[in-house]
Write a protein that holds these residues in place. Sequence first.
Motif, PDB file in Angstrom:
ATOM      1  N   TYR A  58       1.896  18.549  48.375  1.00  0.00           N
ATOM      2  CA  TYR A  58       3.083  18.764  47.541  1.00  0.00           C
ATOM      3  C   TYR A  58       3.531  20.141  48.179  1.00  0.00           C
ATOM      4  O   TYR A  58       4.715  20.077  48.420  1.00  0.00           O
ATOM      5  CB  TYR A  58       2.639  18.953  46.086  1.00  0.00           C
ATOM      6  N   LEU A  59       2.758  21.107  48.181  1.00  0.00           N
ATOM      7  CA  LEU A  59       3.319  22.368  48.541  1.00  0.00           C
ATOM      8  C   LEU A  59       3.749  22.196  50.078  1.00  0.00           C
ATOM      9  O   LEU A  59       4.534  22.973  50.533  1.00  0.00           O
ATOM     10  CB  LEU A  59       2.076  23.462  48.789  1.00  0.00           C
ATOM     11  N   THR A  97      14.347  33.054  48.372  1.00  0.00           N
ATOM     12  CA  THR A  97      13.925  33.376  49.642  1.00  0.00           C
ATOM     13  C   THR A  97      13.114  34.546  49.727  1.00  0.00           C
ATOM     14  O   THR A  97      12.664  35.091  50.875  1.00  0.00           O
ATOM     15  CB  THR A  97      15.079  33.598  50.527  1.00  0.00           C
ATOM     16  N   SER A  98      12.751  34.945  48.674  1.00  0.00           N
ATOM     17  CA  SER A  98      11.776  36.189  48.431  1.00  0.00           C
ATOM     18  C   SER A  98      10.573  35.691  47.617  1.00  0.00           C
ATOM     19  O   SER A  98       9.611  35.621  48.144  1.00  0.00           O
ATOM     20  CB  SER A  98      12.564  37.156  47.827  1.00  0.00           C
ATOM     21  N   TYR A 103       4.977  33.193  47.126  1.00  0.00           N
ATOM     22  CA  TYR A 103       4.104  32.294  46.313  1.00  0.00           C
ATOM     23  C   TYR A 103       3.303  31.188  47.223  1.00  0.00           C
ATOM     24  O   TYR A 103       2.184  30.938  47.351  1.00  0.00           O
ATOM     25  CB  TYR A 103       4.645  31.626  45.197  1.00  0.00           C
ATOM     26  N   PHE A 104       4.280  30.826  48.103  1.00  0.00           N
ATOM     27  CA  PHE A 104       3.878  29.554  49.084  1.00  0.00           C
ATOM     28  C   PHE A 104       2.638  29.868  49.985  1.00  0.00           C
ATOM     29  O   PHE A 104       1.627  29.566  50.307  1.00  0.00           O
ATOM     30  CB  PHE A 104       5.005  29.020  49.761  1.00  0.00           C
ATOM     31  N   GLU A 177       1.195  30.329  38.126  1.00  0.00           N
ATOM     32  CA  GLU A 177       2.581  30.885  38.679  1.00  0.00           C
ATOM     33  C   GLU A 177       3.597  29.724  38.763  1.00  0.00           C
ATOM     34  O   GLU A 177       4.788  30.103  38.734  1.00  0.00           O
ATOM     35  CB  GLU A 177       2.242  31.560  39.846  1.00  0.00           C
ATOM     36  N   TRP A 178       3.152  28.609  39.213  1.00  0.00           N
ATOM     37  CA  TRP A 178       4.322  27.722  39.524  1.00  0.00           C
ATOM     38  C   TRP A 178       4.964  27.151  38.113  1.00  0.00           C
ATOM     39  O   TRP A 178       6.201  26.990  38.149  1.00  0.00           O
ATOM     40  CB  TRP A 178       3.714  26.159  40.261  1.00  0.00           C
ATOM     41  N   ILE A 179       4.298  27.066  37.231  1.00  0.00           N
ATOM     42  CA  ILE A 179       4.609  26.816  35.752  1.00  0.00           C
ATOM     43  C   ILE A 179       5.495  28.024  35.382  1.00  0.00           C
ATOM     44  O   ILE A 179       6.706  27.740  34.994  1.00  0.00           O
ATOM     45  CB  ILE A 179       3.456  26.645  34.784  1.00  0.00           C
ATOM     46  N   ASP A 180       5.068  29.295  35.706  1.00  0.00           N
ATOM     47  CA  ASP A 180       5.893  30.371  35.033  1.00  0.00           C
ATOM     48  C   ASP A 180       7.159  30.414  35.903  1.00  0.00           C
ATOM     49  O   ASP A 180       8.123  30.889  35.209  1.00  0.00           O
ATOM     50  CB  ASP A 180       5.000  31.780  35.272  1.00  0.00           C
ATOM     51  N   LEU A 181       7.208  30.338  37.378  1.00  0.00           N
ATOM     52  CA  LEU A 181       8.408  30.289  37.845  1.00  0.00           C
ATOM     53  C   LEU A 181       9.421  29.502  37.317  1.00  0.00           C
ATOM     54  O   LEU A 181      10.750  29.682  37.392  1.00  0.00           O
ATOM     55  CB  LEU A 181       8.176  29.891  39.331  1.00  0.00           C
ATOM     56  N   HIS A 182       9.163  28.379  36.849  1.00  0.00           N
ATOM     57  CA  HIS A 182      10.095  27.379  36.116  1.00  0.00           C
ATOM     58  C   HIS A 182      10.188  27.299  34.716  1.00  0.00           C
ATOM     59  O   HIS A 182      10.618  26.230  34.100  1.00  0.00           O
ATOM     60  CB  HIS A 182       9.634  26.123  36.735  1.00  0.00           C
ATOM     61  N   ALA A 183       9.594  28.125  34.134  1.00  0.00           N
ATOM     62  CA  ALA A 183       9.724  28.424  32.662  1.00  0.00           C
ATOM     63  C   ALA A 183      10.113  29.618  31.941  1.00  0.00           C
ATOM     64  O   ALA A 183      10.294  30.034  30.926  1.00  0.00           O
ATOM     65  CB  ALA A 183       8.277  28.177  31.958  1.00  0.00           C
TER      66      ALA A 183
END
Length: 243
Positions: A58-59, A97-98, A103-104, A177-183
């Motif tokens: 996915y990533l 872009t930052s 994260y990636f 963190e992926w959850i947090d980035l989108h919540a």
Amino acid sequence: MSSAFDGSFGDFRAQSPDALFTDWLAARAEPYWREATGHPFTVAIGDGTMPEAAYARYLIEDYTFVNDLASTLGYLVAKAPGMPAKSRLAGFLALLTSEENDYFLRSFKALGVEPQVYETAAQGPVTRAFSRLMLESAGQGSYAEGLACLLCAEWCYLTWGVREARKPRPDAFYLAEWIDLHAVPGFEAFVNWIRAEMDRIGPSLTEPEQANIADLFRRMSKLEAAFFETAWTGNLPALEEDV
């Protein structure tokens, strides 16, 4: 709104006078909207039951998509009707872009994905179709067409992100963190702004233009569901010509 609706926006409003244009888009996109926002892949992120191999797939695909998303935002910044809209879109582009790029890189390292793998990865068929639809709509189409594609992509992530954020955070930082980035409130505010912008523009479009916007949103929803399915199973779902 989860029930499918095949009629026009006018018909939708006749049945639900308080309904928004974006409510109609989601209803017209069923069952794909529900499949995308509720896909088992998104649930496994919140449950912490995500197989590492699936998340790595996915990533890698998502990393190949980020450049196209940035280009989409650039087109929309250029086409936005005023400075407030340009500022909103440019702010999200700066974030993309930052913070997301950092994260990636940290997640790839934790998952054992070497730089030569993700830096040279080619987009799979689903990602390629998804990117092409966004880029063509934002670059060659109208502001409303590009905005509809962006709305689908970001609203989908907000929907499952907020849902999964209600659970205890998974142990793996790359899932938490992926959850947090989108919540987070900032992302929610941005998605709500896109919705409000679409709700402002949509009702003033002609019926054929509205139908085109709904078709774009539906095709994006279908590809979003296919994107998750490919990562989850490792198998490529059948892609029909309408996407």
